[in-house]
Design a protein around this motif. Sequence first.
Motif, PDB file in Angstrom:
ATOM      1  N   SER A   1       0.840  -1.196   0.000  1.00  0.00           N
ATOM      2  CA  SER A   1       0.000   0.000   0.000  1.00  0.00           C
ATOM      3  C   SER A   1       0.873   1.243   0.000  1.00  0.00           C
ATOM      4  O   SER A   1       1.890   1.299   0.693  1.00  0.00           O
ATOM      5  N   GLY A   2       0.462   2.236  -0.769  1.00  0.00           N
ATOM      6  CA  GLY A   2       1.174   3.503  -0.771  1.00  0.00           C
ATOM      7  C   GLY A   2       2.358   3.569  -1.698  1.00  0.00           C
ATOM      8  O   GLY A   2       3.120   4.539  -1.660  1.00  0.00           O
ATOM      9  N   THR A   3       2.539   2.576  -2.569  1.00  0.00           N
ATOM     10  CA  THR A   3       3.701   2.589  -3.471  1.00  0.00           C
ATOM     11  C   THR A   3       3.390   3.207  -4.829  1.00  0.00           C
ATOM     12  O   THR A   3       4.276   3.288  -5.676  1.00  0.00           O
ATOM     13  N   GLY A   4       2.151   3.609  -5.067  1.00  0.00           N
ATOM     14  CA  GLY A   4       1.830   4.291  -6.316  1.00  0.00           C
ATOM     15  C   GLY A   4       1.221   3.404  -7.374  1.00  0.00           C
ATOM     16  O   GLY A   4       1.350   3.682  -8.573  1.00  0.00           O
TER      17      GLY A   4
ATOM     18  N   GLY B   1       4.340   2.629   5.448  1.00  0.00           N
ATOM     19  CA  GLY B   1       3.226   3.145   4.661  1.00  0.00           C
ATOM     20  C   GLY B   1       3.649   3.751   3.338  1.00  0.00           C
ATOM     21  O   GLY B   1       2.832   4.313   2.610  1.00  0.00           O
ATOM     22  N   ASN B   2       4.959   3.673   3.045  1.00  0.00           N
ATOM     23  CA  ASN B   2       5.526   4.097   1.768  1.00  0.00           C
ATOM     24  C   ASN B   2       5.262   5.574   1.460  1.00  0.00           C
ATOM     25  O   ASN B   2       5.236   6.386   2.372  1.00  0.00           O
TER      26      ASN B   2
ATOM     27  N   ARG C   1       2.657   7.221   0.593  1.00  0.00           N
ATOM     28  CA  ARG C   1       1.467   7.791   1.233  1.00  0.00           C
ATOM     29  C   ARG C   1       1.789   8.225   2.666  1.00  0.00           C
ATOM     30  O   ARG C   1       1.345   9.284   3.125  1.00  0.00           O
ATOM     31  N   GLU C   2       2.556   7.418   3.385  1.00  0.00           N
ATOM     32  CA  GLU C   2       2.938   7.782   4.754  1.00  0.00           C
ATOM     33  C   GLU C   2       3.824   9.025   4.751  1.00  0.00           C
ATOM     34  O   GLU C   2       3.648   9.929   5.592  1.00  0.00           O
TER      35      GLU C   2
ATOM     36  N   ARG D   1       3.878  11.435   2.580  1.00  0.00           N
ATOM     37  CA  ARG D   1       3.024  12.587   2.284  1.00  0.00           C
ATOM     38  C   ARG D   1       2.308  13.061   3.544  1.00  0.00           C
ATOM     39  O   ARG D   1       2.253  14.269   3.827  1.00  0.00           O
ATOM     40  N   ASN D   2       1.763  12.127   4.320  1.00  0.00           N
ATOM     41  CA  ASN D   2       1.054  12.498   5.548  1.00  0.00           C
ATOM     42  C   ASN D   2       1.996  13.109   6.575  1.00  0.00           C
ATOM     43  O   ASN D   2       1.625  14.042   7.300  1.00  0.00           O
TER      44      ASN D   2
END
Length: 464
Positions: free
Chosen positions: A165-168, A350-351, A353-354, A356-357
């Motif tokens: 998840s979160g790898t694009g 979380g890759n 996405r993590e 970015r957060n």
Amino acid sequence: MSVKLPPLLVVDDEKNMRLSLEAVMADEGYEVRAVDCAEVALRLLEQEDFFMIITDARLNGMSGYEFLGQLKQKWPGLPVLMITAFATPKLAVEAIKAGAIDYLAKPFAPERHRLILENQELRARAGEPYRLDQIIGDSIKIRELRQLIQTVSPTNATVLILGESGTGKELIAGALHTLSRRSAANYVRINCAAIPETLLESELFGHEKGAFTGAMKQKPGRVEEADGGTIFLDEIGDMSRPLQAKLLRFLEDGTFTRVGGNQELRVDVRLIAATNRDIIDAIRQNHFREDLYHRLNVVQFRPPALRERPDDIPVLAEHFLKQFRVTMNKPIKAISKPAQQLLVAHHWPGNVRELRNVIERAVILETMDEIQPNNLPDFHLETRLRKGESSLAMGGNSMEEALFNFERDLILSRLEQNHYSLAKTADQLKITRHALRYRMQRLNVNLDAGPDEDTVVPMRKDYS
């Protein structure tokens, strides 16, 4: 890859304002066209592309609001910034509701204008969310990924994207469509995990009137909406086996039947699927059909986890900083070197996405002109929690291994809390600084020397 933007179009009946805007934007490197009325602007828009429009609310002839209405009808994705010398909260709300991306009062500060322009560039790119240059990074794995997308996108090959998840994965799917011969047709996305199992078949293939309670009329499915284009099935690993069988049939010859119907329908759709599950393990556990896997797996993409490309972390962090400092209107210029070192050292479960957060949180909290370490999360706490979960799941760890890991993580956590000061960390742990150094050596806590004898820093590449 740097992409040259189309020009900006300025519409204002005041000559001095047109000249001022042209000068400000030229300083920022933008190509500009300037006209004095909406009627001329509309003729220009029929002839060439523009990156965005800046228009006065009050114009001779057609008003700025009427102009905005026509723009939203004919060019709905074109960003429009409205300016006026008679700004009121009510007018601002009306402009935003009509489709303007922002509303500025004359005169306005050049810095505020620069931030608005930067924001519009980012929003315009977000309006085309699936461009190849949005897959950010210069690592070998990312360069190879972009090259593979360029190679595969012109074909009609079915694609399976596997990754955490979160790898694009969604970016890859969208870029494949954007660069394909199907780009003018619809790109339809379905998250298989977000739709109840009982409704997913109807969502995908449609249903006939009376097919089930609540089916008051015929409803075409998303595959019909995607006819001639691309459909992206995200989280396909969560699809039920009965529906997998129907999807397999659809992949074989492009035919399907609506729920409750008998008529066989056919569409021309390219299918891209993605999952973050271990698909081979799902096959072994009889949760996923092996024949469907092989049918989907014509071309496979495996986007790398963020921890596998640490050199891209500062580049991505800077990209997100640019986004959030504009949207939040905060004068944060950079990420401090200590904060960069913490970002690079983190494992990033979380890759992207993590990340970015994390940057969004830091921009919200930061009061200085650089992101500081104290506005980043406690990464070591998260790491210890994950390790604890992993140890419980695996079992069999010896007492010596558990104690070794606990002591090492405790020291790393305290060092980070104390900004890598040896004296403060030793004092907090109730040991001498010499004893702390000895334990760090025994536990393989390898850190670089800091700017003074009391300080150490994470042992990573120096990103300036």
